[in-house]
Design a protein around this motif. Sequence first.
Motif: not given
Length: 449
Positions: A225-246
């Motif tokens: 799910t998306l929220s207006p602010v979506l921030k994760f710590d670089p150690k959180d696995e979800r961070f990498d999904q956003l990073q690769v998407f970007y």
Amino acid sequence: MKKILFLSFITVVGLSCQKKQKLEYTEWSAGQPESTKAALLNIDHEKSSVTANYKNKTISFYRQSYSGLPVYNSFFKTLSDTKGLQQIQAQTAQLKEFKSLSKNNDSALDFASLLKNKSASFNKIEIINSEEIIYLENSKPLHLMSVSFFDRTGTPYQAFFKFDGSLLDLKRTGSQFADISTSLYVEGPKLGGLTELLLKSVSATPSLSNSVIAVTSEAEKKITTLSPVLKFDPKDERFDQLQVFYYLDKSFQWMKDNLNVRIPTRINAVVHMGYPEKTNSAFYYQNKIRIGKGDDVTYSNIPQDASIIYHESFHALIDSVAHLSFEGENGSLNEAFADFFTCLMTDRPLLGESSYLKGPFKRNLTLGFKYSEKTGGLYHDSLIVSSLLWELKEKLGSEKAKTLAIETLIQLNPASDLKTFSQKLIESSKNLSVDEQNIILQSVSNKGF
Ligand SMILES: [Zn+2]
């Protein structure tokens, strides 16, 4: 059972050593005899093709077909513009080669279970596609099933089965960011810190995606799910999904804006391949990108290294306009263009700076080799080409170098070797000034081509 296994092992080796198929290469360009063009167009081929566009040109690929089946490793590449067909490049077999073909009918094979015991990493595979093909062996044409799949770690393979279920050949395929490890100079920066960014037009259904890319993860935590602010710590696995998407979004945008190429199909990327195992996977194959987290020995945090993600995305571009393969000199050309475009984008000649642990970078385009120094090593020989392109970028500027590179690339195909590259590079420089053409000729000559 033992006997069957032994026999298929022998055949695997046999087929792999006999890569030479009875295919002939032909090229026709507008202005050359119409009879050559007519003869090429007369050869049976697939009805549909995947097309890519470059400026006003349409690039299409088809395979030769016989008796309704595609011929493995054959191709027709056509370049058309508003005036019609401008060029045909073809690698095809003559009709007599198919004379002794005998077709099989039973195709209900369970590939997953047939492959299961062939390797430890095949216990969970993802089949990309399977199709009946004709493989032209030295002695006779074979009717086979070709199966493309990813193993548990995201490594792509292609398997060839006979219709009795025996495995005739199995090879690793697809692009890889790196498959040799080396140690180079111990210096060079890690790049930048976390920056506030805005990602536009993103969807989370069914995964993080837009019209060009879709990113999923094999890790437990996924972005659903998306929220207006979506921030994760670089150690959180979800961070990498956003990073690769970007990174992917940025590189496909760059291709459109700078190279005038739009990728025809959506690219599907999966991060954390093999989770919870940490793999060094970084592959592109058939519109799919697979990225591991890095084993923390050779690589760490691969999804966070822009140069690796860009590199894999450029394989998608190269695939759509030139169909370059992943082995031999043709494979080295593939790697060279992926590296060069990546470095043009980052404006740095280095690959793997942020994730490679055994040196300050994995490859450096300012440290190239001459043509006479070629070894047959995929990445070694790619540096002959990528370092030449980088040198031309330094001498002519980024704008001219990128036009030169993309116009050379669209002239290449699966039969191209390093020499072809140098010839097409020179041909592609015809629109530049005499001084610039001389600079290119001098650099090509200094490279020993
Ligand atoms: Zn690659």
